[in-house]
Enzyme design. Structure first.
Site, mmCIF file in Angstrom:
data_model
loop_
_atom_site.group_PDB
_atom_site.id
_atom_site.type_symbol
_atom_site.label_atom_id
_atom_site.label_comp_id
_atom_site.label_asym_id
_atom_site.label_seq_id
_atom_site.Cartn_x
_atom_site.Cartn_y
_atom_site.Cartn_z
ATOM 1 C CD GLU A 1 -6.848 5.437 2.617
ATOM 2 O OE1 GLU A 1 -6.638 5.767 1.587
ATOM 3 O OE2 GLU A 1 -5.888 5.289 3.477
ATOM 4 C CG ASP B 1 -2.275 0.715 1.046
ATOM 5 O OD1 ASP B 1 -3.323 0.462 1.616
ATOM 6 O OD2 ASP B 1 -2.264 1.675 0.307
HETATM 7 C C1 GLC Z 1 -4.515 4.142 -0.038
HETATM 8 C C2 GLC Z 1 -5.191 2.925 0.230
HETATM 9 C C3 GLC Z 1 -5.593 1.969 -0.533
HETATM 10 C C4 GLC Z 1 -5.458 2.497 -1.877
HETATM 11 C C5 GLC Z 1 -3.919 3.117 -2.136
HETATM 12 C C6 GLC Z 1 -3.672 3.890 -3.641
HETATM 13 O O1 GLC Z 1 -3.709 4.530 1.020
HETATM 14 O O2 GLC Z 1 -5.232 2.468 1.762
HETATM 15 O O3 GLC Z 1 -6.915 1.250 -0.469
HETATM 16 O O4 GLC Z 1 -5.532 1.584 -3.101
HETATM 17 O O5 GLC Z 1 -3.541 3.843 -1.287
HETATM 18 O O6 GLC Z 1 -4.739 4.919 -3.557
#
Ligand code: GLC
Length: 592
Positions: A487, A297
């Site tokens: 988030e 991530d």
């Molecule tokens: C974010 C999220 C994830 C996402 C990634 C790219 O922090 O946790 O779900 O796909 O970054 O945007």
């Protein structure tokens, strides 16, 4: 069931292995590197053999048009084709409820609504429609579906989950993977990224770490990471709980053909998922026989250790295959090259990671992609996709209470409408829409709930404000809404209606014969205090761009069929509490 592949996975694997054997170390490390689109140029793609570029939430071109999206993506892909081996670049986005960064794309209900609809065929169709809109812009990788199994609705990512119940998540997650990927090698085949592995939805309150060596301004330019209380925390439970509650959706998704999984920021038994050889290699790749690749991530490796080299070695040796860097890609590349040179990362691990990445790229047949606009380019935001979204809105509404006031007769002579959620597409869509956190206002194309009410009502429809003098309306419709969030920004210990919302309900109550409460939210809200004032209550969730479809059920054009996929608590103290009281249990939903 394996991915629908024209070429068998074993043949693809042989091709991948043969290609790895031709690659230099720098070409291999480049394939393992994913960079955010503002952090590099197409020239850098060529120089560093970059394998993937992403748009984070809101990572839009300016202007944010479908055409500009396609040109931005193609520029990176064209550059990759000019490298020595011409290994195609794959572009990734979060299209978690339609191609939601793109202005004018169809925005489907967030997953909490799809869980309430309980229709896997519908979810499969949504996956397919999303794939067409995503692929039209040159993007062939979608960081979806989230197969979280949220256990605590105070979590800001509750709405990204289909349900608190594992079985429903299994069903929906697999359906979405099948729909989105379709025939992966076709021009509209889009790689799913099943996330976040594993246990992201089961964290404990106040179990979130902070990382004083990471600049929060850099990480998410919000700078207030420490306030998060559930997102990226410690998952509750032992291995048995993890395997019973959080792991099954990954097994289902792999059986549905998933070739990418995104690791979770959260920790299990005190160890970050991104550092766990047990979870990433022993369970996922050996026990579940996952043949695709794992992506990290956003900046998640930075959280593993103050010493970046240590963090990189730990994660890649644990089984991480592609790293979402997203900024300082040169530091990552240099660090990884040195770790290999010093023997801290065996070349066999690098070769395995690159093989896995190439298996996915070969399954997508990226080598045969055309740079021309596809025949389906104009399907972004098409009427047929919007009609599918309307069907999803209708099926996702949950009728919690009804004293016979619904469905409304179109002949109702006077309707008083109130609330910020009534005519605001931004509220309807919630987070992950145009911007990472979402935003109120006319942020994209679509229709509002009030548009739908006016389409159906033949009598007077008045928009209430505190100065309204009118009284004695037949029906009052009050739409309360959560301000969009994404988030951990949505982590909260307060899901009560606020004073203004309660006051508005009371003001409208005094002026109408029957009152209907509409809740536009990413999770159940605490409505115990007002429910007796309401003749009917509808959970609308986050319906997306086709808000007028909410009124189709209100006026009986389509029936209420949605069922709660999350427990609706009576009070904050009932949340994540085994002895907690439910105002409405999972499965509740009146028809009518
Ligand atoms: C974010 C999220 C994830 C996402 C990634 C790219 O922090 O946790 O779900 O796909 O970054 O945007």
């Amino acid at each position: 069931m394996e991915a629908i592949l024209k070429t068998s996975i074993s043949t693809i694997t042989e091709k991948a292995i043969a290609l790895v054997q031709q690659m230099t170390l720098d070409e291999k490390i480049g394939q393992m590197t994913q960079v955010e689109k503002n952090s590099l140029t197409p020239e850098d793609v060529r120089t560093y053999f970059i394998g993937s570029v992403l748009s984070g939430g809101g990572g839009n071109p300016t202007p944010n048009t479908i055409n500009d999206w396609r040109e931005m993506v193609e520029a990176f892909k064209a550059s990759a084709r000019q490298t020595r081996l011409g290994i195609p670049l794959i572009y990734g986005v979060d299209a978690v409820h339609g191609h939601n960064n793109v202005y004018g794309a169809t925005i489907f209900p967030h997953n909490i609504g799809l869980g309430a609809a309980g229709d896997p065929e519908l979810v499969k169709q949504i996956g397919r429609a999303t794939a067409v809109e995503v692929a039209a812009t040159g993007v062939r990788w979608n960081f979806a579906p989230a197969v979280s199994v949220p256990q605590d609705i105070r979590w800001g990512r509750t709405y990204e989950g289909y349900s608190e119940q594992t079985d429903l998540v299994n069903l929906m997650g697999a359906a979405y993977v099948e729909g989105l990927q379709g025939d992966l090698s076709a021009p509209t085949g889009v790689l799913a990224s099943v996330k976040h592995y594993v246990g992201d939805g089961g964290t404990a309150w106040n179990s979130v770490s902070t990382y004083d060596w990471i600049s929060m301004d850099l990480w998410n330019n919000l700078g207030n990471f420490p306030k998060w209380t559930l997102d990226q925390g410690q998952t509750i439970g032992d291995d048995a709980i993890l395997r019973k509650r959080h792991l099954p959706p990954y097994r289902s998704a792999i059986e549905a053909g998933a070739l990418n999984i995104m690791a979770s920021y959260s920790s299990f038994e005190g160890e970050k998922c991104h550092a766990s050889r047990y979870l990433l290699s022993e369970v996922l790749k050996e026990e579940l026989q996952f043949e695709g690749f794992v992506v990290s991530d956003w900046m998640a490796l930075d959280q593993l250790d103050r010493d970046f080299a240590q963090a990189v070695a730990t994660s890649i040796n644990a089984g991480m295959d592609m790293i979402m860097v997203p900024f300082d890609f040169k530091r990552f590349i240099d660090t990884t090259r040195q770790l290999v040179a010093d023997g801290h990362i065996p070349i066999s691990r690098i070769d395995d990671a690159v093989k896995r990445i190439l298996i996915a790229k070969l399954a997508l047949d990226l080598w045969n992609e055309s740079a021309d606009k596809p025949a389906f380019f104009d399907e972004v935001g098409s009427n047929s996709h919007r009609q599918l979204a309307r069907e999803a809105v209708q099926k996702s509404q949950v009728l919690l209470k009804n004293n016979g006031v619904l469905p409304l007769s179109p002949g109702t002579s006077s309707i008083l409408c109130a609330g910020q959620g009534l005519d605001d597409i931004g509220y309807q869509c919630g987070g992950w829409t145009i911007e990472w956190q979402g935003k109120t206002g006319p942020i994209t194309l679509g229709t509002t709930i009030l548009d739908g009410i006016k389409n159906h009502a033949q009598g007077m429809v008045e928009r209430f404000d505190m100065d309204s003098s009118g009284s004695n309306f037949d029906v009052g419709l009050v739409a309360v809404a959560e301000i969009p969030y994404a988030e951990g920004e949505g982590d909260t210990d307060n899901l009560n209606l606020n004073e203004d919302q309660i006051k508005l309900i009371q003001e409208v109550r005094a002026r109408v014969d029957k009152l209907v409460l509409l809740i536009i939210s990413g999770r159940p809200l605490i409505i115990t205090e007002v429910i007796d004032d309401c003749d009917a209550v509808v959970a609308c969730w986050l319906p997306g761009s086709e808000g007028d479809a909410v009124a189709d059920n209100l006026f009986g054009v389509t029936p209420y069929s949605g069922k709660l996929s999350y427990t609706w608590p009576a009070a904050m103290t009932d949340i994540a509490n085994p002895q907690g009281a439910a105002l409405f249990p999972v499965g509740h939903g009146l028809s009518g």
